[in-house]
Design a protein around this motif. Structure first.
Motif, PDB file in Angstrom:
ATOM      1  N   ALA B  64      15.944 -15.844  -6.499  1.00  0.00           N
ATOM      2  CA  ALA B  64      16.330 -15.043  -7.659  1.00  0.00           C
ATOM      3  C   ALA B  64      17.841 -14.853  -7.702  1.00  0.00           C
ATOM      4  O   ALA B  64      18.463 -14.938  -8.775  1.00  0.00           O
ATOM      5  CB  ALA B  64      15.633 -13.687  -7.614  1.00  0.00           C
ATOM      6  N   LEU B  65      18.438 -14.610  -6.559  1.00  0.00           N
ATOM      7  CA  LEU B  65      19.893 -14.453  -6.517  1.00  0.00           C
ATOM      8  C   LEU B  65      20.578 -15.759  -6.920  1.00  0.00           C
ATOM      9  O   LEU B  65      21.581 -15.756  -7.643  1.00  0.00           O
ATOM     10  CB  LEU B  65      20.340 -14.043  -5.110  1.00  0.00           C
ATOM     11  CG  LEU B  65      20.076 -12.580  -4.703  1.00  0.00           C
ATOM     12  CD1 LEU B  65      20.546 -12.332  -3.284  1.00  0.00           C
ATOM     13  CD2 LEU B  65      20.768 -11.610  -5.661  1.00  0.00           C
ATOM     14  N   GLY B  66      20.001 -16.861  -6.459  1.00  0.00           N
ATOM     15  CA  GLY B  66      20.530 -18.189  -6.801  1.00  0.00           C
ATOM     16  C   GLY B  66      20.469 -18.418  -8.301  1.00  0.00           C
ATOM     17  O   GLY B  66      21.427 -18.930  -8.908  1.00  0.00           O
ATOM     18  N   ILE B  67      19.361 -18.036  -8.905  1.00  0.00           N
ATOM     19  CA  ILE B  67      19.203 -18.213 -10.368  1.00  0.00           C
ATOM     20  C   ILE B  67      20.272 -17.408 -11.116  1.00  0.00           C
ATOM     21  O   ILE B  67      20.890 -17.902 -12.064  1.00  0.00           O
ATOM     22  CB  ILE B  67      17.778 -17.768 -10.804  1.00  0.00           C
ATOM     23  CG1 ILE B  67      16.735 -18.762 -10.289  1.00  0.00           C
ATOM     24  CG2 ILE B  67      17.680 -17.617 -12.314  1.00  0.00           C
ATOM     25  CD1 ILE B  67      15.306 -18.289 -10.392  1.00  0.00           C
ATOM     26  N   ALA B  68      20.466 -16.185 -10.632  1.00  0.00           N
ATOM     27  CA  ALA B  68      21.425 -15.320 -11.325  1.00  0.00           C
ATOM     28  C   ALA B  68      22.874 -15.757 -11.099  1.00  0.00           C
ATOM     29  O   ALA B  68      23.738 -15.513 -11.948  1.00  0.00           O
ATOM     30  CB  ALA B  68      21.241 -13.884 -10.859  1.00  0.00           C
ATOM     31  N   ALA B  69      23.106 -16.413  -9.962  1.00  0.00           N
ATOM     32  CA  ALA B  69      24.487 -16.744  -9.602  1.00  0.00           C
ATOM     33  C   ALA B  69      25.042 -17.935 -10.365  1.00  0.00           C
ATOM     34  O   ALA B  69      26.252 -18.134 -10.427  1.00  0.00           O
ATOM     35  CB  ALA B  69      24.568 -17.014  -8.101  1.00  0.00           C
ATOM     36  N   ASP B 141      10.360 -14.082 -13.812  1.00  0.00           N
ATOM     37  CA  ASP B 141      10.978 -13.095 -14.705  1.00  0.00           C
ATOM     38  C   ASP B 141      12.504 -13.146 -14.632  1.00  0.00           C
ATOM     39  O   ASP B 141      13.180 -13.015 -15.652  1.00  0.00           O
ATOM     40  CB  ASP B 141      10.488 -11.675 -14.360  1.00  0.00           C
ATOM     41  CG  ASP B 141       9.076 -11.431 -14.866  1.00  0.00           C
ATOM     42  OD1 ASP B 141       8.529 -12.320 -15.553  1.00  0.00           O
ATOM     43  OD2 ASP B 141       8.512 -10.358 -14.569  1.00  0.00           O
ATOM     44  N   VAL B 142      13.012 -13.354 -13.428  1.00  0.00           N
ATOM     45  CA  VAL B 142      14.477 -13.463 -13.284  1.00  0.00           C
ATOM     46  C   VAL B 142      14.951 -14.723 -14.011  1.00  0.00           C
ATOM     47  O   VAL B 142      15.928 -14.696 -14.755  1.00  0.00           O
ATOM     48  CB  VAL B 142      14.886 -13.505 -11.788  1.00  0.00           C
ATOM     49  CG1 VAL B 142      16.372 -13.868 -11.649  1.00  0.00           C
ATOM     50  CG2 VAL B 142      14.625 -12.157 -11.132  1.00  0.00           C
ATOM     51  N   GLU B 172       1.561  -6.060  -8.999  1.00  0.00           N
ATOM     52  CA  GLU B 172       2.609  -5.375  -9.758  1.00  0.00           C
ATOM     53  C   GLU B 172       3.684  -6.346 -10.221  1.00  0.00           C
ATOM     54  O   GLU B 172       3.997  -7.315  -9.529  1.00  0.00           O
ATOM     55  CB  GLU B 172       3.233  -4.277  -8.905  1.00  0.00           C
ATOM     56  CG  GLU B 172       2.334  -3.066  -8.711  1.00  0.00           C
ATOM     57  CD  GLU B 172       2.022  -2.329  -9.997  1.00  0.00           C
ATOM     58  OE1 GLU B 172       2.808  -2.444 -10.964  1.00  0.00           O
ATOM     59  OE2 GLU B 172       0.971  -1.658 -10.057  1.00  0.00           O
ATOM     60  N   ARG B 173       4.264  -6.038 -11.382  1.00  0.00           N
ATOM     61  CA  ARG B 173       5.426  -6.785 -11.852  1.00  0.00           C
ATOM     62  C   ARG B 173       6.674  -6.111 -11.291  1.00  0.00           C
ATOM     63  O   ARG B 173       6.729  -4.877 -11.169  1.00  0.00           O
ATOM     64  CB  ARG B 173       5.507  -6.769 -13.370  1.00  0.00           C
ATOM     65  CG  ARG B 173       4.328  -7.399 -14.046  1.00  0.00           C
ATOM     66  CD  ARG B 173       4.252  -8.896 -13.714  1.00  0.00           C
ATOM     67  NE  ARG B 173       3.050  -9.444 -14.291  1.00  0.00           N
ATOM     68  CZ  ARG B 173       2.969  -9.810 -15.562  1.00  0.00           C
ATOM     69  NH1 ARG B 173       4.004  -9.702 -16.352  1.00  0.00           N
ATOM     70  NH2 ARG B 173       1.847 -10.297 -16.041  1.00  0.00           N
ATOM     71  N   ASP B 295       0.503 -13.983 -19.250  1.00  0.00           N
ATOM     72  CA  ASP B 295       1.957 -14.122 -19.432  1.00  0.00           C
ATOM     73  C   ASP B 295       2.510 -15.439 -18.890  1.00  0.00           C
ATOM     74  O   ASP B 295       3.415 -16.018 -19.491  1.00  0.00           O
ATOM     75  CB  ASP B 295       2.682 -12.968 -18.724  1.00  0.00           C
ATOM     76  CG  ASP B 295       2.454 -11.652 -19.443  1.00  0.00           C
ATOM     77  OD1 ASP B 295       1.844 -11.679 -20.525  1.00  0.00           O
ATOM     78  OD2 ASP B 295       2.860 -10.603 -18.912  1.00  0.00           O
ATOM     79  N   TYR B 296       1.985 -15.874 -17.770  1.00  0.00           N
ATOM     80  CA  TYR B 296       2.618 -17.027 -17.098  1.00  0.00           C
ATOM     81  C   TYR B 296       1.856 -18.348 -17.267  1.00  0.00           C
ATOM     82  O   TYR B 296       2.394 -19.398 -16.951  1.00  0.00           O
ATOM     83  CB  TYR B 296       2.813 -16.737 -15.608  1.00  0.00           C
ATOM     84  CG  TYR B 296       3.682 -15.529 -15.367  1.00  0.00           C
ATOM     85  CD1 TYR B 296       5.030 -15.536 -15.740  1.00  0.00           C
ATOM     86  CD2 TYR B 296       3.160 -14.375 -14.810  1.00  0.00           C
ATOM     87  CE1 TYR B 296       5.829 -14.423 -15.553  1.00  0.00           C
ATOM     88  CE2 TYR B 296       3.956 -13.252 -14.610  1.00  0.00           C
ATOM     89  CZ  TYR B 296       5.290 -13.274 -14.984  1.00  0.00           C
ATOM     90  OH  TYR B 296       6.074 -12.168 -14.803  1.00  0.00           O
TER      91      TYR B 296
END
Lengths: 329, 477
Positions: B64-69, B141-142, B172-173, B295-296
């Motif tokens: 997730a951090l990689g996606i955001a970066a 979601d990210v 949970e989401r 959703d997915y």
């Protein structure tokens, strides 16, 4: 920030939390008190296990012979009719893995034991072993100090009522409220008044007995057979290593039960008995399953359980067998 | 550690006392405690699989951090694929490998090898399907920009392993649960009381209803080939109530436990037997799982051709079959899902009446509830036969025997009047159907002495009429 008093305690709660905890505590005090009361009442019930535990505590070092197995064994052996000091560990639904746990874990208390009489019923090898969650494990732990849970035990594992609330509620009601307890245990934990069953209900009437339903396992399981026989031989290895003579016994069954047996299960069981008696010098076979000559309908509680009259006869025959083969020495 | 065990009660008291004694302003310390407690909770079952949870958490956290970066779409995609490959790979390895191997062998050999060395002798880690789906949804979601990635590893580890919902959901989401770890939690007397009430109700459903009903089901199903129609039908109906009370009881305990710690988990059940249709059933049954697949899986496929009934039905079959397969590596679960998909697709067939476009569901909503309940309940119970049966052959034999009206010679309620707990449960739930569980806000209806009498009665019933302790069915998934 919520108000919080400075405290040296590791627990540092605000007023709301304290009030909640107090309410919860007040709420649960009657629950704990009531449960403790019930547990005490259960421990006061006339109980085969407490008597056996007392017997072990007082005379454990003198006991020469142990008998063990399921309810059939429990009903069939009255140690009062044995010449040598004998202890009957037989208990309803008890399988070989539990027998093994009991024998190995009580060994230190019963150092004088020279002979073990082990039940090998018609379908013993094709019925599943007792699970680690077997409800009687609590009883074994509390009274015999035997851990059959396959894990570390805790305080709660000695709580008897919780192990089977339905059974113990019935027992408590019968004993304390209805005063209906009929059991009369002798000092060996054998119930000398254990006559009530389907045969007595039928007045031991030979004409009615064929209509009395019986429970018999006829479903085959080679997987269980493999597993159980492997375990059985491990058990025999242990007994051989500890120089304990072994009597493998099959208990008297009513003729209508014999008729309903599954031939394949029977043959497999018999082949194992044969192998065991050939492989181990300390193993002897005492087969009474098909003895319809000495045991009459009036000797039975139901198709596969002897009543105290039948037990007297069977025990005396067993005693003679052990004596004749010098197995108690 | 089972929720319905003495061990869990003790564990909960200790963790709860420590948690609130830390103080609400020390959020990091509270989170650290929750993480340790969650890992202890899981580790007591099998500590070896803690590494798997930890690794899954770290991989998804990093992905997730990689996606955001990065701003490059292709790089983002690779991070996403990496996360999905890992999660599905773990699921495949532990849960589905043997199934695929066995199915493949059956396909290519006349007499498939039965030697066990062909198979991977491994146990399925408890809760695997739950936490992998939870972490997977986070990364997706990210990637889709619905949420921002967590930059706090402690909070993220807590989100993945939060012990009330770790082993059997609700799934949970991240957008619901993760922010709750980032905020200061305040002690609420009301929520604490509600938490205890919901736990009590959940225990009643699990210990009294599900475990007692299991006695009948477990006695009847193994001998299905000799049982008469009424006995098989009876056991199948009871099995529906068994899984419902088992799983919704677990969810209630999970949600109640989370409330004690100041967390709000998603509703997972809403009296599913009151459904008018099978479609509605899935809005009331295992809601968090249905939403996940909607959703997915369903929505992305259905979106490709929005107006096509055929395409939506295709998406439905894919989703429902996967929902079935999610439950276990067996053709029976696939059949369970496919059966549901088939009935829902029938319910959704559009046709015109008087120029208006309608479906079967349109009519089902107009028919009196008891009649539609019979319709939907019959179909649901039929699908439950697939769920409970060990093989497709067994499921079809049971169905065949039920509809063949084979007389039952030894019909027995087996546990006698204990089965009456089902009508009690149904009445309690139906009369409070607008609430998430019957005891909510009980102080508005009953005085304190009456409430306490009710609680004590329920505790007595739980102690006295507890069925033989059964594991929660959904643990195996």
């Amino acid at each position: 920030m919520q108000d919080r008093k400075k405290s040296s305690s590791i627990f540092n709660f605000n007023k709301k939390q304290q009030s909640f905890f107090k309410s919860v505590l007040v709420f649960f005090i009657p629950v704990v008190a009531a449960y403790t009361f019930v547990e005490v009442l259960v421990s006061q019930l006339p109980f085969q296990y407490t008597i056996i535990a007392d017997y072990i505590a007082s005379e454990g070092s003198k006991i020469d012979i142990i008998t063990t197995g399921s309810s059939q064994m429990k009903c069939a052996v009255n140690p009062a009719f044995m010449k040598e000091p004998t202890l009957n560990f037989g208990s309803t639904s008890q399988h070989h893995n539990t027998d093994y746990a009991i024998i190995t874990q009580t060994h230190d208390k019963l150092k004088n034991v020279k002979c073990l009489v082990l039940e090998v019923s018609y379908s013993h090898f094709e019925l599943p072993h007792n699970a680690p969650t077997f409800w009687k494990n609590n009883v074994y732990l509390k009274y015999y100090d035997v851990n059959n849970f396959d894990r570390t035990t805790y305080f709660k594992d000695k709580l008897i009522f919780l192990s089977r609330p339905d059974i113990y509620t019935k027992e408590l009601t019968n004993h304390y409220l209805k005063k209906k307890t009929t059991s009369q245990f002798n000092r060996f934990g054998f119930d000398e008044n254990n006559y009530n069953g389907s045969f007595k209900k039928s007045n031991y009437d030979e004409a009615k007995i064929p209509t009395v339903s019986s429970e018999i396992n006829t479903s085959e399981s080679l997987q269980l057979f493999k597993h159980n026989t492997a375990f059985f031989f491990t058990f025999l290895d242990y007994l051989e290593a500890n120089h304990i003579n072994v009597v493998l016994t099959s208990l008297p069954m009513h003729k209508y039960y014999l008729r309903d047996r599954n031939e394949n299960i029977l043959h497999r069981r018999d082949s194992i008995l044969k192998v065991a008696s050939e492989r181990y010098k300390n193993v002897h076979i005492f087969r009474k399953e098909e003895d319809t000559l000495h045991f009459k309908t009036s000797d039975y509680i139901n198709h596969n359980h002897l009543n105290p009259d039948g037990a007297k006869r069977y025990t005396e025959m067993l005693d003679t067998f052990i004596e004749a083969n010098h197995l108690q020495q | 550690m089972l929720f319905n065990s003495f061990d869990f009660g003790l564990f909960l008291v200790i963790v709860y006392a420590l948690y609130w004694s830390i103080g609400t302003h020390k959020r990091v310390a509270q989170n650290a405690l929750l993480l340790v407690a969650s890992y202890v909770f899981y580790g007591l079952w099998d500590w070896r699989f803690l590494s798997l949870i930890f690794l899954s958490s770290i991989i998804d956290y990093a992905a997730a951090l990689g996606i955001a970066a990065t701003s490059k779409k292709s790089v983002k995609r690779w991070f996403l694929y990496g996360s999905i490959t890992w999660n599905l790979g773990v699921l495949f390895a532990f849960k589905y490998f043997n199934f695929f191997l066995e199915s493949f062998n059956t396909l290519i050999y006349d007499s498939p090898p039965t030697d066990t060395y062909y198979f991977w002798n491994v146990i399925i880690p408890v809760g695997l399907s739950f936490y992998t789906f939870q972490t997977m949804s986070y990364t997706i979601d990210v990637y889709q920009g619905k949420i921002k990635p967590s930059k706090n590893i402690l909070e993220f580890l807590c989100f993945v392993s939060f012990f009330p919902q770790l082993v059997a959901g609700p799934i949970e989401r991240a957008r619901n649960l993760l922010p709750q770890f980032t905020k200061e939690r305040s002690f609420s007397l009301k929520e604490s009381k509600e938490g205890l009430r919901q736990i009590l109700w959940g225990l009643f459903k699990k210990v009294v209803v599900a475990d007692n009903v299991a006695v009948v089901v477990n006695a009847v199903y193994p001998d299905y080939d000799v049982q008469g129609s009424s006995m098989l039908l009876y056991a199948s109906v009871l099995f529906f109530f068994q899984i419902y009370c088992d799983f919704s009881g677990y969810s209630d305990i999970a949600i109640g436990t989370a409330k004690l710690f100041g967390f709000k988990l998603s509703t997972n059940f809403n009296i599913p037997y009151l459904s008018r249709s099978v479609s509605e059933f899935w809005h009331r049954w295992h809601i968090t799982l249905t939403r996940w697949f909607t959703d997915y899986v369903y929505a992305p496929i259905a979106r490709l051709k929005k107006k096509s009934y055929a395409f939506k039905t295709f998406a439905l079959f894919i989703s429902m079959t996967l929902i079935g397969f999610w439950h276990g590596a067996n053709w029976t679960f696939i059949a369970f899902g496919a059966f549901q998909a088939f009935t829902i697709s029938i319910e959704r067939i559009p046709f015109k009446v008087g120029g208006k476009k309608v479906t079967l569901i349109t009519y089902l909503t107009k028919i009196p509830l008891p009649l539609t309940m019979i319709y939907s309940f019959t179909l649901i119970v039929m699908s439950c036969i697939f769920f409970r049966a060990e093989s497709l052959e067994m499921a079809f034999t049971i169905m065949e025997r039920i509809v063949s009206f084979i007389p039952t010679t030894n019909f027995s309620f087996i546990i006698g009047w204990k089965v009456l707990v089902i009508p009690v449960l149904v009445l309690a739930e139906v009369f409070t159907r607008s609430k998430p569980y019957p005891f909510i806000e009980l102080e508005k209806q009953l005085s304190r002495p009456l409430r306490w009498i009710l609680y004590y009665t329920l505790i007595f019933i739980i102690f006295r009429y507890a069925g033989p302790q059964e594991e929660f069915i959904y643990f195996q998934f």
